[in-house]
Design a protein around this motif. Structure first.
Motif, PDB file in Angstrom:
ATOM      1  N   SER A  47       0.842  -1.198   0.000  1.00 36.16           N
ATOM      2  CA  SER A  47       0.000   0.000   0.000  1.00 36.16           C
ATOM      3  C   SER A  47       0.873   1.243   0.000  1.00 36.16           C
ATOM      4  O   SER A  47       1.990   1.235   0.536  1.00 36.16           O
ATOM      5  N   SER A  51      -1.579   7.872   1.169  1.00 33.72           N
ATOM      6  CA  SER A  51      -2.916   7.460   0.744  1.00 33.72           C
ATOM      7  C   SER A  51      -3.872   7.684   1.904  1.00 33.72           C
ATOM      8  O   SER A  51      -3.447   7.851   3.058  1.00 33.72           O
ATOM      9  N   THR A  52      -5.151   7.659   1.611  1.00 30.37           N
ATOM     10  CA  THR A  52      -6.158   7.867   2.661  1.00 30.37           C
ATOM     11  C   THR A  52      -6.061   6.795   3.725  1.00 30.37           C
ATOM     12  O   THR A  52      -6.082   7.075   4.923  1.00 30.37           O
ATOM     13  N   GLU A  53      -5.943   5.526   3.309  1.00 33.22           N
ATOM     14  CA  GLU A  53      -5.894   4.428   4.273  1.00 33.22           C
ATOM     15  C   GLU A  53      -4.633   4.476   5.137  1.00 33.22           C
ATOM     16  O   GLU A  53      -4.676   4.143   6.325  1.00 33.22           O
ATOM     17  N   PHE A  55      -2.993   7.279   5.973  1.00 33.99           N
ATOM     18  CA  PHE A  55      -3.185   8.406   6.893  1.00 33.99           C
ATOM     19  C   PHE A  55      -4.082   7.991   8.060  1.00 33.99           C
ATOM     20  O   PHE A  55      -3.771   8.264   9.228  1.00 33.99           O
ATOM     21  N   ILE A  56      -5.177   7.294   7.758  1.00 35.23           N
ATOM     22  CA  ILE A  56      -6.086   6.835   8.804  1.00 35.23           C
ATOM     23  C   ILE A  56      -5.368   5.861   9.733  1.00 35.23           C
ATOM     24  O   ILE A  56      -5.521   5.914  10.964  1.00 35.23           O
ATOM     25  N   SER A  57      -4.574   4.969   9.165  1.00 33.77           N
ATOM     26  CA  SER A  57      -3.853   3.965   9.956  1.00 33.77           C
ATOM     27  C   SER A  57      -2.856   4.617  10.907  1.00 33.77           C
ATOM     28  O   SER A  57      -2.747   4.221  12.074  1.00 33.77           O
ATOM     29  N   LEU A  87     -12.423   6.413  13.056  1.00 33.52           N
ATOM     30  CA  LEU A  87     -11.452   6.071  12.008  1.00 33.52           C
ATOM     31  C   LEU A  87     -11.845   4.782  11.290  1.00 33.52           C
ATOM     32  O   LEU A  87     -11.631   4.646  10.080  1.00 33.52           O
ATOM     33  N   LEU A  90     -14.354   5.719   8.784  1.00 32.05           N
ATOM     34  CA  LEU A  90     -13.713   6.370   7.634  1.00 32.05           C
ATOM     35  C   LEU A  90     -12.984   5.353   6.761  1.00 32.05           C
ATOM     36  O   LEU A  90     -12.976   5.470   5.528  1.00 32.05           O
ATOM     37  N   MET A  91     -12.383   4.349   7.400  1.00 35.61           N
ATOM     38  CA  MET A  91     -11.691   3.308   6.643  1.00 35.61           C
ATOM     39  C   MET A  91     -12.680   2.520   5.791  1.00 35.61           C
ATOM     40  O   MET A  91     -12.426   2.226   4.613  1.00 35.61           O
ATOM     41  N   ASN A  94     -13.873   4.502   2.920  1.00 32.23           N
ATOM     42  CA  ASN A  94     -12.862   4.542   1.861  1.00 32.23           C
ATOM     43  C   ASN A  94     -13.016   3.384   0.882  1.00 32.23           C
ATOM     44  O   ASN A  94     -12.659   3.490  -0.293  1.00 32.23           O
ATOM     45  N   ILE A  97     -15.419   4.668  -1.675  1.00 30.02           N
ATOM     46  CA  ILE A  97     -14.907   5.757  -2.512  1.00 30.02           C
ATOM     47  C   ILE A  97     -13.912   5.240  -3.547  1.00 30.02           C
ATOM     48  O   ILE A  97     -13.935   5.646  -4.712  1.00 30.02           O
TER      49      ILE A  97
END
Length: 264
Positions: A47, A51-53, A55-57, A87, A90-91, A94, A97
């Motif tokens: 990964s 990336s969004t994932e 950042f969330i992690s 979070l 949001l994950m 994602n 999205i």
């Protein structure tokens, strides 16, 4: 071997003083290790770090590691678990999205990584807050079990412990490592009175559980390395691999110490 020894010496020179000092310096180091460990999961999954994932992690593991007192006084957020839930939502969002590049399995793996790594390092920092002797008890159990298992396994190991997950580990090494740790660490702590609230028999019982749990932690990490087809979780520690390679047992042992009410 030379690189491995040099790395170990440098790591100990940095790690041990911060462990002794504790408080904010150790918290910063712990947060950094947690972020690197999650980065290793992202790397194994191929990964992107940007990336969004990702950042969330990273935010998630930081939230899980922070001491409980950090959340006092923050409106609507009473604990890290509230942040984790947000979070996690949001994950999962994602996956909708960018469903062609990030799916439910990916989200599940990263949420579990946040929880597993964050909780382990959270209780590591909390153990140091209870006292240096407390955190050292857990860490010595892990280190001596690991070293004892390696030495005994190399000497007399014949029966494979988990050949499909970690082919070098043997039953003889596993049992031998636990025996050494259980005999040495509780005896040492009882003799010097480093954990005065526990007698020798209580320490022996706790040590047995921690030693076995630590080995399961090692096997868990070996399992997902084999799943992702990598030899080491990372390369931040030359000769030793990554943060997960060095702290895999501790991530299981420290929460177990909390369950055993050793951390208050």
């Amino acid at each position: 071997m030379k690189v491995r020894v040099i790395t170990a010496i440098v790591a100990l020179i940095i790690f041990v003083p911060l462990l002794v000092i504790g408080k904010l310096p150790l918290l910063i180091l712990t947060l950094m290790m947690g972020v690197v460990a999650v980065g290793e999961i992202l790397r194994m999954k191929h990964s992107f770090f940007v990336s969004t994932e990702a950042f969330i992690s990273f935010i998630g593991v930081i939230a899980m590691i922070l001491p409980n007192s950090f959340w006092h006084g923050i409106p609507f957020i009473k604990s890290a678990h509230v942040v984790f839930y947000i979070l996690a939502f949001l994950m999962l969002l994602n996956t909708v999205i960018v469903r062609n590049h990030f799916n439910f399995d990916d989200a599940g793996a990263l949420m579990l990584a946040m929880l597993y790594i964050g909780t382990g390092f959270h209780y590591f920092y909390q153990a140091r807050g209870v006292g240096l002797a407390t955190v050292m008890f857990g860490m010595l159990i892990v280190w001596i079990t690991d070293s004892g298992a390696y030495i005994v396994g190399r000497a007399i190991g014949k029966h494979k412990l988990a050949p499909k997950i970690s082919p070098n580990k043997t039953w003889e090494g596993s049992i031998g490592g636990s025996v050494v740790a259980v005999l040495v660490v509780p005896t040492l702590f009882s003799l010097f009175g480093w954990l005065p609230n526990y007698n020798l028999f209580e320490l022996l019982g706790i040590a047995i559980l921690l030693s076995i749990a630590g080995q399961f932690g090692d096997l868990i990490e070996s399992g997902f390395k084999r799943h992702y087809g990598v030899k080491d979780s990372g390369n931040i520690l030359p000769g030793h691999g990554g943060i997960l390679d060095r702290f895999d047992s501790m991530l299981i042992v420290m929460p177990l110490m909390a369950l055993l009410e050793m951390l208050g």
